[in-house]
Each structure stands twice: as C-alpha cells, then as structure tokens.
Design a protein around this motif. Structure first.
Motif, mmCIF file in Angstrom:
data_model
loop_
_atom_site.group_PDB
_atom_site.id
_atom_site.type_symbol
_atom_site.label_atom_id
_atom_site.label_comp_id
_atom_site.label_asym_id
_atom_site.label_seq_id
_atom_site.Cartn_x
_atom_site.Cartn_y
_atom_site.Cartn_z
ATOM 1 N N ILE A 82 0.831 -1.197 0.000
ATOM 2 C CA ILE A 82 0.000 0.000 0.000
ATOM 3 C C ILE A 82 0.869 1.253 0.000
ATOM 4 O O ILE A 82 1.989 1.241 0.515
ATOM 5 C CB ILE A 82 -0.964 0.032 1.211
ATOM 6 C CG1 ILE A 82 -0.174 0.108 2.518
ATOM 7 C CG2 ILE A 82 -1.903 -1.153 1.211
ATOM 8 C CD1 ILE A 82 -1.029 0.391 3.732
ATOM 9 N N LYS A 83 0.338 2.316 -0.594
ATOM 10 C CA LYS A 83 1.031 3.606 -0.560
ATOM 11 C C LYS A 83 0.496 4.376 0.640
ATOM 12 O O LYS A 83 -0.693 4.677 0.709
ATOM 13 C CB LYS A 83 0.773 4.386 -1.851
ATOM 14 C CG LYS A 83 1.648 5.624 -1.985
ATOM 15 C CD LYS A 83 1.515 6.241 -3.374
ATOM 16 C CE LYS A 83 2.502 7.382 -3.551
ATOM 17 N NZ LYS A 83 2.433 7.969 -4.905
ATOM 18 N N PRO A 84 1.340 4.686 1.618
ATOM 19 C CA PRO A 84 0.848 5.370 2.814
ATOM 20 C C PRO A 84 0.470 6.818 2.522
ATOM 21 O O PRO A 84 0.929 7.422 1.546
ATOM 22 C CB PRO A 84 2.036 5.297 3.776
ATOM 23 C CG PRO A 84 3.227 5.217 2.878
ATOM 24 C CD PRO A 84 2.787 4.438 1.669
ATOM 25 N N TYR A 85 -0.354 7.364 3.398
ATOM 26 C CA TYR A 85 -0.747 8.770 3.325
ATOM 27 C C TYR A 85 0.095 9.553 4.325
ATOM 28 O O TYR A 85 0.122 9.223 5.513
ATOM 29 C CB TYR A 85 -2.229 8.944 3.669
ATOM 30 C CG TYR A 85 -3.174 8.338 2.667
ATOM 31 C CD1 TYR A 85 -3.675 9.098 1.612
ATOM 32 C CD2 TYR A 85 -3.564 7.010 2.779
ATOM 33 C CE1 TYR A 85 -4.554 8.543 0.679
ATOM 34 C CE2 TYR A 85 -4.441 6.446 1.859
ATOM 35 C CZ TYR A 85 -4.923 7.218 0.824
ATOM 36 O OH TYR A 85 -5.792 6.660 -0.097
ATOM 37 N N VAL A 86 0.772 10.584 3.844
ATOM 38 C CA VAL A 86 1.545 11.422 4.759
ATOM 39 C C VAL A 86 0.624 12.502 5.321
ATOM 40 O O VAL A 86 -0.201 13.070 4.605
ATOM 41 C CB VAL A 86 2.780 12.042 4.061
ATOM 42 C CG1 VAL A 86 2.375 12.957 2.912
ATOM 43 C CG2 VAL A 86 3.632 12.801 5.066
ATOM 44 N N ALA A 185 5.114 8.722 -0.313
ATOM 45 C CA ALA A 185 3.764 8.677 0.253
ATOM 46 C C ALA A 185 2.796 9.516 -0.580
ATOM 47 O O ALA A 185 3.197 10.362 -1.386
ATOM 48 C CB ALA A 185 3.778 9.176 1.702
ATOM 49 N N ASP A 186 1.512 9.277 -0.356
ATOM 50 C CA ASP A 186 0.440 10.043 -0.988
ATOM 51 C C ASP A 186 0.264 11.339 -0.182
ATOM 52 O O ASP A 186 0.047 11.301 1.026
ATOM 53 C CB ASP A 186 -0.854 9.209 -0.953
ATOM 54 C CG ASP A 186 -2.005 9.875 -1.680
ATOM 55 O OD1 ASP A 186 -2.168 11.110 -1.549
ATOM 56 O OD2 ASP A 186 -2.768 9.168 -2.362
ATOM 57 N N HIS A 187 0.350 12.496 -0.860
ATOM 58 C CA HIS A 187 0.293 13.795 -0.183
ATOM 59 C C HIS A 187 -1.094 14.426 -0.163
ATOM 60 O O HIS A 187 -1.254 15.559 0.289
ATOM 61 C CB HIS A 187 1.277 14.770 -0.843
ATOM 62 C CG HIS A 187 2.707 14.499 -0.505
ATOM 63 N ND1 HIS A 187 3.364 13.369 -0.943
ATOM 64 C CD2 HIS A 187 3.602 15.184 0.246
ATOM 65 C CE1 HIS A 187 4.606 13.386 -0.491
ATOM 66 N NE2 HIS A 187 4.771 14.463 0.236
ATOM 67 N N SER A 188 -2.107 13.705 -0.616
ATOM 68 C CA SER A 188 -3.432 14.311 -0.780
ATOM 69 C C SER A 188 -4.110 14.675 0.536
ATOM 70 O O SER A 188 -5.084 15.426 0.539
ATOM 71 C CB SER A 188 -4.342 13.379 -1.587
ATOM 72 O OG SER A 188 -4.545 12.144 -0.903
ATOM 73 N N LEU A 189 -3.628 14.157 1.659
ATOM 74 C CA LEU A 189 -4.217 14.491 2.960
ATOM 75 C C LEU A 189 -3.378 15.514 3.736
ATOM 76 O O LEU A 189 -3.649 15.796 4.894
ATOM 77 C CB LEU A 189 -4.410 13.222 3.800
ATOM 78 C CG LEU A 189 -5.535 12.306 3.319
ATOM 79 C CD1 LEU A 189 -5.515 10.969 4.054
ATOM 80 C CD2 LEU A 189 -6.891 12.979 3.479
ATOM 81 N N MET A 190 -2.378 16.076 3.055
ATOM 82 C CA MET A 190 -1.579 17.157 3.636
ATOM 83 C C MET A 190 -2.292 18.488 3.378
ATOM 84 O O MET A 190 -3.063 18.620 2.413
ATOM 85 C CB MET A 190 -0.192 17.187 2.999
ATOM 86 C CG MET A 190 0.700 16.034 3.396
ATOM 87 S SD MET A 190 1.462 16.277 5.005
ATOM 88 C CE MET A 190 2.905 17.230 4.534
ATOM 89 N N PRO A 191 -2.025 19.507 4.197
ATOM 90 C CA PRO A 191 -2.557 20.843 3.897
ATOM 91 C C PRO A 191 -2.131 21.285 2.498
ATOM 92 O O PRO A 191 -1.043 20.926 2.023
ATOM 93 C CB PRO A 191 -1.918 21.724 4.983
ATOM 94 C CG PRO A 191 -1.672 20.781 6.119
ATOM 95 C CD PRO A 191 -1.297 19.477 5.478
#
Length: 202
Positions: A82-86, A185-191
């Motif tokens: 899985i690609k983690p969310y940062v 990581a996936d940056h979509s949940l970063m500000p």
C-alpha cells in the motif's frame, strides 16, 4: 469493553466509546515510554497530566481519531504494497505555522509515527493523532483511507454504529497506512500549501 476485546461483542455505543478513549490514553503512554511515537514525550506528558485537571477540563484529548475492525482469526488478509498517506500532525515541530496554519515543513526531529496500530484480542485498532486539515472534507477522506484496510471509525463515534464483524485484517497494512515521512507517500491528505511545496520540489 473487555467482552468486546475478548469476544468481539457487544458492539454498543458505550463499549465503543470506552474502547476509543482507552486506546487514546494507551497511545499517549506508549509515546511517553518510548520518547517518540504519535506525539512526542512532552506533548504526551502534558495531555496525560491534564487527564483529571479541572482547569483544563480533563477528558479525552481533542483531535484524535480511532479506527477498529473485528478480526477473523481463520485467515489473515494478505499483506499488500500500500502507498501510505503522509499527514501533518498537530504538535509536530517540523510543521511550520503562522496563525496556527501550516506554511512550510522543515527537516528536523519530530514524531516518527502518525498513528499507532494495536492488535488486542478480537479487535484491531488504529489510533490517529490530531492532524492539520487538507480541506473541508479532510475528516471524511481520513475515514475513507482507513476503510481501504478494513477499518471503521469508533472515535469520535457516529450515530450509526460500525458492525465490527470478523474481517480478515493485515496488521502490517494497518500500521503502514498513515505516516509523517513524505518520501514515497500520498500527499493528498496534507494541507494544500504543503502539497504545493512538495509538487514544486518533485
């Protein structure tokens, strides 16, 4: 709550609230004992000391989210790449702030985990630290990410109770789902501002 842990039932509002509250305090104790974790030792100590502090209001610290799943012991889910969310954790000194809003990210010492994965009897838990939001639907997208590895939110609790039926769970997938390390990581949940900084750098 002990019956829920040992047997997987009963799934009630009361047992889920007790389990979620317990998991948050255990995560803070683990961070304090290790000197690192979802929150640093100083932040964990402050929250633990405030547990019964009348001046600060006591109670469960705000901003945490707890996810859970009932575990099917007949077979473990396959471990996947899985690609983690940062995430940008609140209280992480690496997240540079102005008026409590992220404006940048520095390379220095901070928390090493965004979340704490716990296997407990018939229940898998994931405790997520307070995060800076990536947009209006940030919380809903956190829940959607957790659902990808078979987890449902139990804290804060919705009116509709999660089923927590026996599920094939990979604890390896659960533990890798959220991270504070931006590489790979996936940056979509970063500000948004941190997403834009990452896009310029890559």
């Amino acid at each position: 709550m002990l019956d829920l842990i040992e047997k997987g039932t009963p799934v009630t509002k009361k047992t889920l609230q007790h389990l979620g509250d317990w998991a948050i305090w255990v995560t803070l104790l683990l961070s304090l004992a290790r000197g690192s974790g979802v929150l640093g030792a100083d932040a964990s100590r402050k929250m633990l000391r405030g547990r019964f502090d009348k001046d600060s209001g006591g109670g469960t610290p705000k901003g945490f989210r707890v996810y859970a799943a009932g575990i099917d012991d007949t077979a473990e889910a396959a471990e996947t790449d899985i690609k983690p969310y940062v995430l940008a954790l609140r209280g992480d000194s690496r997240v540079l702030l102005r008026d409590d809003k992220p404006i940048g990210f520095s390379v220095q010492v901070g928390p090493i985990n965004a979340s704490e994965a716990i296997r407990l009897g018939k229940i898998a838990l994931l405790v997520l630290g307070p995060t800076h939001e990536s947009g209006d639907d940030h919380q809903a997208r956190l829940d959607k990410a957790a659902a990808q590895v078979g987890l449902e939110r139990i804290w804060p609790l919705n009116d509709a109770l999660p089923a927590l039926g026996p599920t094939q769970i990979s604890m390896a997938n659960v533990s890798r789902l959220f991270t504070v390390m931006p590489i790979g990581a996936d940056h979509s949940l970063m500000p948004k501002v941190l997403q834009e900084m990452h896009a310029r750098e890559t």
